[in-house]
Design a protein around this motif. Sequence first.
Motif, PDB file in Angstrom:
ATOM      1  N   ALA A   1      -6.176   4.724 -38.937  1.00 25.18           N
ATOM      2  CA  ALA A   1      -4.848   5.264 -39.223  1.00 25.18           C
ATOM      3  C   ALA A   1      -4.551   6.375 -38.237  1.00 25.18           C
ATOM      4  N   THR A   2      -3.434   6.265 -37.564  1.00 29.24           N
ATOM      5  CA  THR A   2      -3.094   7.298 -36.597  1.00 29.24           C
ATOM      6  C   THR A   2      -1.994   8.213 -37.102  1.00 29.24           C
ATOM      7  N   SER A   3      -1.313   7.833 -38.159  1.00 33.90           N
ATOM      8  CA  SER A   3      -0.239   8.686 -38.635  1.00 33.90           C
ATOM      9  C   SER A   3      -0.009   8.516 -40.128  1.00 33.90           C
ATOM     10  N   LEU A   4       0.570   9.556 -40.722  1.00 30.60           N
ATOM     11  CA  LEU A   4       0.979   9.530 -42.119  1.00 30.60           C
ATOM     12  C   LEU A   4       2.478   9.790 -42.133  1.00 30.60           C
ATOM     13  N   VAL A   5       3.223   8.941 -42.823  1.00 30.37           N
ATOM     14  CA  VAL A   5       4.679   8.992 -42.801  1.00 30.37           C
ATOM     15  C   VAL A   5       5.198   9.306 -44.196  1.00 30.37           C
ATOM     16  N   PHE A   6       6.128  10.271 -44.276  1.00 32.02           N
ATOM     17  CA  PHE A   6       6.774  10.609 -45.536  1.00 32.02           C
ATOM     18  C   PHE A   6       8.198  11.047 -45.220  1.00 32.02           C
ATOM     19  N   ALA A   7       9.140  10.638 -46.093  1.00 26.76           N
ATOM     20  CA  ALA A   7      10.564  10.900 -45.857  1.00 26.76           C
ATOM     21  C   ALA A   7      10.871  10.532 -44.407  1.00 26.76           C
ATOM     22  N   HIS A   8      11.408  11.450 -43.618  1.00 31.29           N
ATOM     23  CA  HIS A   8      11.679  11.143 -42.207  1.00 31.29           C
ATOM     24  C   HIS A   8      10.674  11.814 -41.275  1.00 31.29           C
ATOM     25  N   TRP A   9       9.546  12.237 -41.817  1.00 29.50           N
ATOM     26  CA  TRP A   9       8.516  12.941 -41.059  1.00 29.50           C
ATOM     27  C   TRP A   9       7.311  12.049 -40.781  1.00 29.50           C
ATOM     28  N   THR A  10       6.634  12.327 -39.660  1.00 28.48           N
ATOM     29  CA  THR A  10       5.375  11.663 -39.326  1.00 28.48           C
ATOM     30  C   THR A  10       4.371  12.717 -38.887  1.00 28.48           C
ATOM     31  N   LEU A  11       3.212  12.717 -39.544  1.00 30.82           N
ATOM     32  CA  LEU A  11       2.092  13.541 -39.098  1.00 30.82           C
ATOM     33  C   LEU A  11       1.171  12.622 -38.315  1.00 30.82           C
ATOM     34  N   HIS A  12       1.102  12.847 -37.021  1.00 35.22           N
ATOM     35  CA  HIS A  12       0.295  12.006 -36.141  1.00 35.22           C
ATOM     36  C   HIS A  12      -1.171  12.429 -36.198  1.00 35.22           C
ATOM     37  N   GLY A  13      -2.046  11.517 -35.798  1.00 32.11           N
ATOM     38  CA  GLY A  13      -3.485  11.774 -35.829  1.00 32.11           C
ATOM     39  C   GLY A  13      -3.911  12.985 -35.025  1.00 32.11           C
ATOM     40  N   ASP A  14      -3.133  13.338 -34.006  1.00 31.60           N
ATOM     41  CA  ASP A  14      -3.476  14.491 -33.166  1.00 31.60           C
ATOM     42  C   ASP A  14      -2.928  15.805 -33.711  1.00 31.60           C
ATOM     43  N   GLY A  15      -2.322  15.774 -34.924  1.00 31.13           N
ATOM     44  CA  GLY A  15      -1.803  16.990 -35.541  1.00 31.13           C
ATOM     45  C   GLY A  15      -0.365  17.308 -35.188  1.00 31.13           C
ATOM     46  N   ARG A  16       0.293  16.390 -34.471  1.00 32.13           N
ATOM     47  CA  ARG A  16       1.695  16.579 -34.124  1.00 32.13           C
ATOM     48  C   ARG A  16       2.571  16.154 -35.283  1.00 32.13           C
TER      49      ARG A  16
ATOM     50  N   CYS B   1      -0.840  29.458 -45.117  1.00 37.05           N
ATOM     51  CA  CYS B   1      -0.800  28.109 -44.551  1.00 37.05           C
ATOM     52  C   CYS B   1       0.302  27.271 -45.213  1.00 37.05           C
ATOM     53  N   ILE B   2       0.402  27.317 -46.523  1.00 37.80           N
ATOM     54  CA  ILE B   2       1.429  26.581 -47.264  1.00 37.80           C
ATOM     55  C   ILE B   2       2.819  27.097 -46.884  1.00 37.80           C
ATOM     56  N   TYR B   3       2.963  28.414 -46.787  1.00 40.44           N
ATOM     57  CA  TYR B   3       4.232  29.018 -46.377  1.00 40.44           C
ATOM     58  C   TYR B   3       4.645  28.498 -45.003  1.00 40.44           C
ATOM     59  N   SER B   4       3.701  28.461 -44.085  1.00 45.90           N
ATOM     60  CA  SER B   4       3.956  27.988 -42.732  1.00 45.90           C
ATOM     61  C   SER B   4       4.361  26.506 -42.730  1.00 45.90           C
ATOM     62  N   LEU B   5       3.656  25.697 -43.517  1.00 46.02           N
ATOM     63  CA  LEU B   5       3.998  24.268 -43.591  1.00 46.02           C
ATOM     64  C   LEU B   5       5.411  24.058 -44.113  1.00 46.02           C
ATOM     65  N   ARG B   6       5.795  24.819 -45.118  1.00 48.02           N
ATOM     66  CA  ARG B   6       7.158  24.700 -45.653  1.00 48.02           C
ATOM     67  C   ARG B   6       8.190  25.038 -44.593  1.00 48.02           C
ATOM     68  N   LYS B   7       7.895  26.026 -43.740  1.00 52.06           N
ATOM     69  CA  LYS B   7       8.814  26.374 -42.661  1.00 52.06           C
ATOM     70  C   LYS B   7       8.907  25.236 -41.641  1.00 52.06           C
ATOM     71  N   TYR B   8       7.766  24.643 -41.291  1.00 52.71           N
ATOM     72  CA  TYR B   8       7.785  23.524 -40.348  1.00 52.71           C
ATOM     73  C   TYR B   8       8.569  22.347 -40.915  1.00 52.71           C
ATOM     74  N   LEU B   9       8.408  22.103 -42.211  1.00 51.81           N
ATOM     75  CA  LEU B   9       9.078  20.978 -42.860  1.00 51.81           C
ATOM     76  C   LEU B   9      10.535  21.280 -43.209  1.00 51.81           C
TER      77      LEU B   9
ATOM     78  N   THR C   1      12.487  17.409 -34.839  1.00 49.43           N
ATOM     79  CA  THR C   1      11.366  18.303 -34.575  1.00 49.43           C
ATOM     80  C   THR C   1      10.199  17.524 -33.976  1.00 49.43           C
ATOM     81  N   ASP C   2       9.559  18.123 -33.010  1.00 48.49           N
ATOM     82  CA  ASP C   2       8.312  17.597 -32.458  1.00 48.49           C
ATOM     83  C   ASP C   2       7.451  18.818 -32.156  1.00 48.49           C
ATOM     84  N   VAL C   3       6.500  19.113 -33.066  1.00 54.62           N
ATOM     85  CA  VAL C   3       5.711  20.324 -32.947  1.00 54.62           C
ATOM     86  C   VAL C   3       4.234  20.017 -33.167  1.00 54.62           C
ATOM     87  N   GLN C   4       3.396  20.681 -32.403  1.00 55.04           N
ATOM     88  CA  GLN C   4       1.949  20.587 -32.598  1.00 55.04           C
ATOM     89  C   GLN C   4       1.569  21.619 -33.646  1.00 55.04           C
ATOM     90  N   LEU C   5       1.128  21.161 -34.812  1.00 50.00           N
ATOM     91  CA  LEU C   5       0.748  22.088 -35.878  1.00 50.00           C
ATOM     92  C   LEU C   5      -0.541  22.805 -35.508  1.00 50.00           C
TER      93      LEU C   5
END
Length: 128
Positions: A9-24, A76-84, A30-34
Amino acid sequence: MAVVIDGSATSLVFAHWTLHGDGRLTGGGTDVQLPPKEGQVLRLLLGSGGTLMTKDRLLELAWPRGEVAEESLTRCIYSLRKYLKADKVFIKTIYGRGYRFTCPVQVGSADARPVAHVCAACGQVNNV
C-alpha cells in the motif's frame, strides 16, 4: 473495522485527501510533506478504522523509545488539524481517553484507485 496497511500500500485515501507512503499529504489544493511524527500519527489514526485510539496507545506506537509528554501528542493532533484545514471534523477528541478518525479510509496503491464514497463526517465525496 481497521484498515490493513501492508508494504504494497502506497497511500491512504479519505475524503479528498491522500496520505502517500512517503508522508506527503495531498488534496484540497495542498501538497505538503508532513513532519515525521505527524505523518506517523495520522497513519495510525487512518489505520484504526474509526475505533478509539487511546492516548497511551498513540504515544506507545509513535514514540516507542522512552518517555514523552502527552503534550507532544496534543501538539501533533493540533498540527494535523491545521494541515487538514478541518478543526475537529476528521479527528475527534474523546476527552480524557484519546482520538478517533471519523472518515472512511481506502487503501490505494500506484496502480489501483479506491472506490468513491461519501464521508459521513464532512459530506465530501471521495472520488480520487
